[in-house]
Design a protein around this motif. Sequence first.
Motif, PDB file in Angstrom:
ATOM      1  N   MET A 252      -8.181-133.969  38.945  1.00 58.26           N
ATOM      2  CA  MET A 252      -7.497-134.782  37.421  1.00 58.26           C
ATOM      3  C   MET A 252      -7.809-133.568  36.645  1.00 58.26           C
ATOM      4  N   SER A 253      -6.462-133.606  35.689  1.00 58.25           N
ATOM      5  CA  SER A 253      -6.810-132.794  34.607  1.00 58.25           C
ATOM      6  C   SER A 253      -7.398-133.592  33.275  1.00 58.25           C
ATOM      7  N   GLN A 254      -7.827-132.625  32.668  1.00 60.40           N
ATOM      8  CA  GLN A 254      -8.528-133.448  31.532  1.00 60.40           C
ATOM      9  C   GLN A 254      -7.631-133.542  30.172  1.00 60.40           C
ATOM     10  N   SER A 255      -7.581-134.752  29.740  1.00 55.22           N
ATOM     11  CA  SER A 255      -6.787-134.746  28.469  1.00 55.22           C
ATOM     12  C   SER A 255      -7.524-134.398  27.363  1.00 55.22           C
ATOM     13  N   PRO A 256      -6.753-133.920  26.279  1.00 55.73           N
ATOM     14  CA  PRO A 256      -7.574-133.454  25.143  1.00 55.73           C
ATOM     15  C   PRO A 256      -8.510-134.621  24.457  1.00 55.73           C
ATOM     16  N   SER A 257      -9.455-134.400  23.821  1.00 60.36           N
ATOM     17  CA  SER A 257     -10.336-135.333  23.392  1.00 60.36           C
ATOM     18  C   SER A 257      -9.654-135.697  22.005  1.00 60.36           C
ATOM     19  N   ARG A 258     -10.168-136.801  21.545  1.00 63.45           N
ATOM     20  CA  ARG A 258      -9.545-137.254  20.385  1.00 63.45           C
ATOM     21  C   ARG A 258     -10.116-136.507  19.062  1.00 63.45           C
ATOM     22  N   ASP A 259     -11.310-135.892  19.197  1.00 60.67           N
ATOM     23  CA  ASP A 259     -11.621-135.070  18.057  1.00 60.67           C
ATOM     24  C   ASP A 259     -11.000-133.829  17.823  1.00 60.67           C
ATOM     25  N   THR A 260     -10.352-133.314  19.007  1.00 62.05           N
ATOM     26  CA  THR A 260      -9.560-131.899  18.786  1.00 62.05           C
ATOM     27  C   THR A 260      -8.558-132.216  18.134  1.00 62.05           C
ATOM     28  N   PRO A 261      -8.122-131.453  17.073  1.00 62.56           N
ATOM     29  CA  PRO A 261      -6.887-131.688  16.290  1.00 62.56           C
ATOM     30  C   PRO A 261      -5.661-130.849  17.040  1.00 62.56           C
ATOM     31  N   PRO A 262      -4.415-131.688  16.784  1.00 64.71           N
ATOM     32  CA  PRO A 262      -3.280-131.097  17.497  1.00 64.71           C
ATOM     33  C   PRO A 262      -3.097-129.669  17.158  1.00 64.71           C
ATOM     34  N   PRO A 263      -2.527-128.735  17.874  1.00 66.07           N
ATOM     35  CA  PRO A 263      -1.932-127.477  17.461  1.00 66.07           C
ATOM     36  C   PRO A 263      -1.096-127.551  16.331  1.00 66.07           C
ATOM     37  N   PRO A 264      -0.926-126.579  15.563  1.00 61.70           N
ATOM     38  CA  PRO A 264      -0.146-126.627  14.342  1.00 61.70           C
ATOM     39  C   PRO A 264       1.433-126.682  15.017  1.00 61.70           C
ATOM     40  N   ARG A 265       2.269-127.148  14.319  1.00 58.97           N
ATOM     41  CA  ARG A 265       3.694-127.047  14.793  1.00 58.97           C
ATOM     42  C   ARG A 265       4.153-125.906  14.658  1.00 58.97           C
ATOM     43  N   PRO A 266       5.199-125.306  15.239  1.00 57.29           N
ATOM     44  CA  PRO A 266       5.776-123.994  14.919  1.00 57.29           C
ATOM     45  C   PRO A 266       6.604-123.913  13.700  1.00 57.29           C
ATOM     46  N   ARG A 267       6.584-123.092  12.824  1.00 57.16           N
ATOM     47  CA  ARG A 267       7.392-122.886  11.686  1.00 57.16           C
ATOM     48  C   ARG A 267       8.944-122.899  11.975  1.00 57.16           C
ATOM     49  N   SER A 268       9.564-123.506  11.070  1.00 58.51           N
ATOM     50  CA  SER A 268      11.172-123.298  11.335  1.00 58.51           C
ATOM     51  C   SER A 268      11.537-122.139  10.779  1.00 58.51           C
ATOM     52  N   THR A 269      12.758-121.962  11.221  1.00 55.20           N
ATOM     53  CA  THR A 269      13.404-120.554  10.761  1.00 55.20           C
ATOM     54  C   THR A 269      13.486-120.551   9.259  1.00 55.20           C
ATOM     55  N   ARG A 270      14.058-121.630   8.643  1.00 54.85           N
ATOM     56  CA  ARG A 270      14.297-121.858   7.243  1.00 54.85           C
ATOM     57  C   ARG A 270      13.055-121.402   6.591  1.00 54.85           C
ATOM     58  N   THR A 271      11.815-122.008   7.020  1.00 50.19           N
ATOM     59  CA  THR A 271      10.587-121.712   6.411  1.00 50.19           C
ATOM     60  C   THR A 271      10.210-120.334   6.338  1.00 50.19           C
ATOM     61  N   ILE A 272      10.443-119.528   7.676  1.00 51.98           N
ATOM     62  CA  ILE A 272      10.139-118.198   7.888  1.00 51.98           C
ATOM     63  C   ILE A 272      10.875-117.439   6.843  1.00 51.98           C
ATOM     64  N   SER A 273      12.140-117.822   6.833  1.00 52.94           N
ATOM     65  CA  SER A 273      13.243-117.032   6.024  1.00 52.94           C
ATOM     66  C   SER A 273      12.791-117.166   4.456  1.00 52.94           C
ATOM     67  N   ARG A 274      12.439-118.424   3.929  1.00 51.31           N
ATOM     68  CA  ARG A 274      11.939-118.410   2.777  1.00 51.31           C
ATOM     69  C   ARG A 274      10.857-117.618   2.545  1.00 51.31           C
ATOM     70  N   TRP A 275       9.865-117.429   3.350  1.00 51.40           N
ATOM     71  CA  TRP A 275       8.717-116.557   2.962  1.00 51.40           C
ATOM     72  C   TRP A 275       9.155-115.134   3.103  1.00 51.40           C
ATOM     73  N   ILE A 276       9.862-114.876   3.751  1.00 51.37           N
ATOM     74  CA  ILE A 276      10.428-113.232   3.924  1.00 51.37           C
ATOM     75  C   ILE A 276      11.337-113.080   2.493  1.00 51.37           C
ATOM     76  N   LEU A 277      11.854-114.027   1.878  1.00 50.56           N
ATOM     77  CA  LEU A 277      12.828-114.006   0.815  1.00 50.56           C
ATOM     78  C   LEU A 277      12.323-113.905  -0.558  1.00 50.56           C
ATOM     79  N   THR A 278      11.092-114.589  -0.519  1.00 54.47           N
ATOM     80  CA  THR A 278      10.253-114.709  -1.767  1.00 54.47           C
ATOM     81  C   THR A 278       9.329-113.465  -1.999  1.00 54.47           C
TER      82      THR A 278
END
Length: 145
Positions: A1-27
Amino acid sequence: MSQSPSRDTPPPPRPRSTRTISRWILTRPDRLHDDEQRQLNDVRACCLELDALSRHVGAFAYLLTRPTDATVTDWITAVRADDLPALRTYATGLERDVDAVTTGRTLPRRSGPVEGHVNRIKMIKRQMYGRANFDLLRKRALLTP
C-alpha cells in the motif's frame, strides 16, 4: 500500500506560469519583491536557457536606459553566441536597423510627440468610421487639443 500524504503536509507550490516568469524577467530587479526575486533565481538556476535569456534582456534594458560604452552590435553578438531562438529573430531585426537604433540611442531628439499625435488621429478616425468624410476628420484633428 502506498502512503497518502498526511493532512499536516502542505501541498507543493504550483508551478509558475509563463506570464509570471516573463513579468519577473521584464521587471527591473530593484522593483521585484524579495520573494519574487528568490523565485526568479530558482527558475533561472533550473533552466540555463532562461538564465541566458534573462541576462540578455537585462543587458538590453541597461543598454537602452543608461549611458554605456556597449553598443547594440555588441549585444547582438552576445545573443548570437548563446543561440537563443527567442532572441535570434529580434537580434536579426535589430541588425537590419542597427543605424536607426544607434541613432535613437545617441540623439537627444525623440519621436514620442509625433507618435502621440498619430495615435490621437487614428483614434479619432476609428470613432468616425463610416460617418463622415475626410473634411470632418481634418477639422476634428486640427481643433481637438
